[in-house]
Design a protein around this motif. Structure first.
Motif, short mmCIF file in Angstrom:
data_model
loop_
_atom_site.label_atom_id
_atom_site.label_comp_id
_atom_site.label_asym_id
_atom_site.label_seq_id
_atom_site.Cartn_x
_atom_site.Cartn_y
_atom_site.Cartn_z
N GLU A 185 0.80 -1.22 0.00
CA GLU A 185 0.00 0.00 0.00
C GLU A 185 0.84 1.27 0.00
O GLU A 185 0.31 2.36 -0.18
CB GLU A 185 -0.92 0.00 1.23
CG GLU A 185 -1.83 -1.22 1.33
CD GLU A 185 -2.77 -1.34 0.14
OE1 GLU A 185 -3.31 -0.31 -0.32
OE2 GLU A 185 -2.94 -2.47 -0.34
N GLU A 224 2.91 4.41 -0.98
CA GLU A 224 3.02 5.22 -2.20
C GLU A 224 4.47 5.40 -2.58
O GLU A 224 4.79 5.50 -3.76
CB GLU A 224 2.35 6.58 -1.98
CG GLU A 224 0.85 6.50 -1.94
CD GLU A 224 0.20 7.86 -1.89
OE1 GLU A 224 0.78 8.82 -2.41
OE2 GLU A 224 -0.89 7.95 -1.32
N GLU A 225 5.34 5.51 -1.61
CA GLU A 225 6.77 5.64 -1.85
C GLU A 225 7.51 4.64 -0.99
O GLU A 225 7.14 4.38 0.15
CB GLU A 225 7.25 7.06 -1.50
CG GLU A 225 6.74 8.12 -2.42
CD GLU A 225 7.38 9.47 -2.14
OE1 GLU A 225 8.42 9.52 -1.46
OE2 GLU A 225 6.82 10.47 -2.60
#
Length: 89
Positions: free
Chosen positions: A41, A43-44
């Motif tokens: 999950e 993002e980065e």
């Protein structure tokens, strides 16, 4: 990313787990792109490019983090192209 291969490195600080995202070979040298997170999950994620510096008589592979700016500039775009929508910096 849970289907990524997990590898364990023995370091001066003990064992560290990484997940292999991708690998490539340039001029006979093997490189792997790894992360220490398997969070699907996120993002980065933080990544490292590792270079195989093993010698022929080494029983196990030996990797070092690529820190040379020129080498990073040569290798990072190959990983970016290979795995798609990412920015390795």
């Amino acid at each position: 990313m849970s289907d990524l291969e997990k590898i364990i490195f023995d370091t001066d600080e003990g064992e560290e787990e990484f997940y292999i995202i991708d690998d490539t070979r340039i001029n006979g040298v093997d490189y792997i792109l790894v992360t220490d997170s398997d969070d699907e999950e996120a993002e980065e994620i933080e990544v490292l490019i590792l270079k195989d510096v093993s010698k022929e008589d080494d029983e196990e592979s030996v990797y070092e983090v690529v820190v040379d700016e020129n080498e990073l500039k040569a290798v990072a775009p190959l990983f970016e192209e290979s795995i798609g929508d990412v920015d390795i910096s």
